[in-house]
Design an enzyme around this catalytic site. Structure first.
Site, PDB file in Angstrom:
ATOM      1  N   ASN A 134      37.248  45.963  37.883  1.00  0.00           N
ATOM      2  CA  ASN A 134      36.507  44.758  37.857  1.00  0.00           C
ATOM      3  C   ASN A 134      36.240  44.485  39.407  1.00  0.00           C
ATOM      4  O   ASN A 134      37.468  44.280  39.873  1.00  0.00           O
ATOM      5  CB  ASN A 134      37.188  43.509  37.118  1.00  0.00           C
TER       6      ASN A 134
ATOM      7  N   LYS B 295      34.714  42.410  40.716  1.00  0.00           N
ATOM      8  CA  LYS B 295      34.451  40.992  41.121  1.00  0.00           C
ATOM      9  C   LYS B 295      33.468  40.840  42.104  1.00  0.00           C
ATOM     10  O   LYS B 295      32.603  41.532  42.050  1.00  0.00           O
ATOM     11  CB  LYS B 295      36.059  40.301  41.601  1.00  0.00           C
TER      12      LYS B 295
ATOM     13  N   HIS C 277      36.852  36.087  31.534  1.00  0.00           N
ATOM     14  CA  HIS C 277      37.707  36.242  32.767  1.00  0.00           C
ATOM     15  C   HIS C 277      38.337  34.801  33.031  1.00  0.00           C
ATOM     16  O   HIS C 277      37.894  33.845  33.024  1.00  0.00           O
ATOM     17  CB  HIS C 277      37.373  37.052  33.880  1.00  0.00           C
TER      18      HIS C 277
ATOM     19  N   GLU D 265      38.967  33.867  35.907  1.00  0.00           N
ATOM     20  CA  GLU D 265      38.306  33.074  37.165  1.00  0.00           C
ATOM     21  C   GLU D 265      37.113  32.418  36.513  1.00  0.00           C
ATOM     22  O   GLU D 265      36.612  31.450  36.893  1.00  0.00           O
ATOM     23  CB  GLU D 265      38.041  34.183  38.012  1.00  0.00           C
TER      24      GLU D 265
ATOM     25  N   GLU E 272      45.444  39.354  30.579  1.00  0.00           N
ATOM     26  CA  GLU E 272      45.649  39.024  32.063  1.00  0.00           C
ATOM     27  C   GLU E 272      46.404  37.766  32.435  1.00  0.00           C
ATOM     28  O   GLU E 272      45.816  36.712  32.425  1.00  0.00           O
ATOM     29  CB  GLU E 272      44.293  39.037  32.774  1.00  0.00           C
TER      30      GLU E 272
ATOM     31  N   GLY F 126      45.741  39.233  41.363  1.00  0.00           N
ATOM     32  CA  GLY F 126      45.792  38.954  42.834  1.00  0.00           C
ATOM     33  C   GLY F 126      46.914  38.334  43.385  1.00  0.00           C
ATOM     34  O   GLY F 126      47.047  38.013  44.654  1.00  0.00           O
TER      35      GLY F 126
ATOM     36  N   SER G  94      47.587  42.827  38.820  1.00  0.00           N
ATOM     37  CA  SER G  94      48.423  43.446  40.068  1.00  0.00           C
ATOM     38  C   SER G  94      48.817  44.802  39.537  1.00  0.00           C
ATOM     39  O   SER G  94      49.747  45.152  39.814  1.00  0.00           O
ATOM     40  CB  SER G  94      49.322  42.685  40.466  1.00  0.00           C
TER      41      SER G  94
HETATM   42  P1  13P Z   1      44.250  42.428  40.282  1.00  0.00           P
HETATM   43  O1  13P Z   1      44.324  43.668  39.752  1.00  0.00           O
HETATM   44  O2  13P Z   1      43.481  42.285  41.639  1.00  0.00           O
HETATM   45  O3  13P Z   1      45.452  41.337  40.147  1.00  0.00           O
HETATM   46  O4  13P Z   1      43.131  41.466  39.339  1.00  0.00           O
HETATM   47  C1  13P Z   1      43.334  41.649  37.857  1.00  0.00           C
HETATM   48  C2  13P Z   1      41.970  41.301  37.490  1.00  0.00           C
HETATM   49  O5  13P Z   1      41.549  39.895  37.414  1.00  0.00           O
HETATM   50  C3  13P Z   1      41.227  42.301  36.739  1.00  0.00           C
HETATM   51  O6  13P Z   1      39.948  41.458  35.960  1.00  0.00           O
END
Ligand code: 13P
Length: 251
Positions: free
Chosen positions: A9, A11, A95, A97, A167, A173, A213
């Site tokens: 992803n 982003k 997601h 976010e 997640e 992150g 992560s």
């Molecule tokens: P990270 O791997 O940067 O923690 O992000 C995970 C994520 O949100 C994948 O959709």
């Protein structure tokens, strides 16, 4: 047997030129790699370029969001049909976010999932608790609510055509990964919830990715857990070597 699936992803990262360079580096290593399903999910602006570059390889294309309507006056939105035209096979939905910054609810995620499946797109449906919810002992209730709400009304076949991504918000992150046991516990819980909505066959067949992560150093242990079928990778998917190492950890 559930085939492992690792998705990147990206982003809101990668200009079209950067995306092309990253996907070319992935192709050098993974173009003929079949053991794991590998999906890249660039931003919308790079979808067309990446789509052209992955044609004829075993890399698959996904989008990061879509609207539930087929077309119309929805400024700034993108339909399932538009994604299909670019040979997208997957779309990430719900997601954390999107849930947090854009107020997406389980009901919205469910409408999008229905629309994606109606257009033969495989939704990657994300769920996960916040740190506050985990500390308050609400993991089971939050995950149960998100799964039942986001997957409501899907047939057995539609569920098996979908991917679920667990997640935990506190692991995204932050560099804080859920331990493999913490992740496994929630993946097993998700299968129980799916079994209650359908039956054991569907619960056993649906693929559940872990995200938060994931790095080359922790991927193998996470992917080795019985109910973890791969990963949804954020930061580490922006670096070709890291992403390739994570993909290969899923074999
Ligand atoms: P990270 O791997 O940067 O923690 O992000 C995970 C994520 O949100 C994948 O959709």
């Amino acid at each position: 047997m559930r085939k492992k699936i690792v998705a990147g992803n990206w982003k809101m990262n990668m200009t079209t030129a950067e995306a092309a360079s990253l996907v070319n580096a992935l192709k050098d290593d993974l173009a003929n790699f079949r053991e794991v399903e590998v999906v890249v999910c660039p931003p919308f602006t790079a979808l067309s370029t990446v789509s052209d570059l992955v044609q004829g390889t075993h890399l698959d294309l996904g989008a990061q969001n879509m609207h539930w309507e087929k077309s119309g006056a929805y400024t700034g939105e993108t339909s399932a049909e538009m994604l299909r035209e670019l040979y997208c096979h997957y779309v990430i939905l719900g997601h954390s976010e999107r849930r947090h910054y854009f107020s997406e609810t389980d009901a919205i995620v469910n409408r999008k999932a229905q629309a994606a499946l109606a257009s033969s797109l495989h939704p990657i449906i994300c769920v996960g608790e916040t740190l506050q919810e985990r500390e308050a002992g609400q993991v089971e209730s939050v995950i149960t609510r998100q799964i039942t709400g986001s997957l409501a009304g899907l047939s057995a076949k539609e569920l098996l055509d979908s991917v679920i991504a667990y997640e935990p918000v506190w692991a995204i992150g932050t560099g804080k990964t859920a331990t493999s046991e913490q992740a496994q516990d929630v993946h097993a819980l998700i299968r129980t919830v799916v079994a209650n909505m359908h039956d054991a066959t569907v619960a056993d067949g649906v693929r559940i990715q872990y995200g938060g992560s994931v790095k080359p150093g922790n991927a193998k242990e996470l992917f080795g857990m019985p109910d973890i079928d791969g990963g949804l990778i954020g930061g580490a998917a922006l670096d070709a070597k890291s992403f390739i190492d994570i993909v290969r950890a899923a074999v």
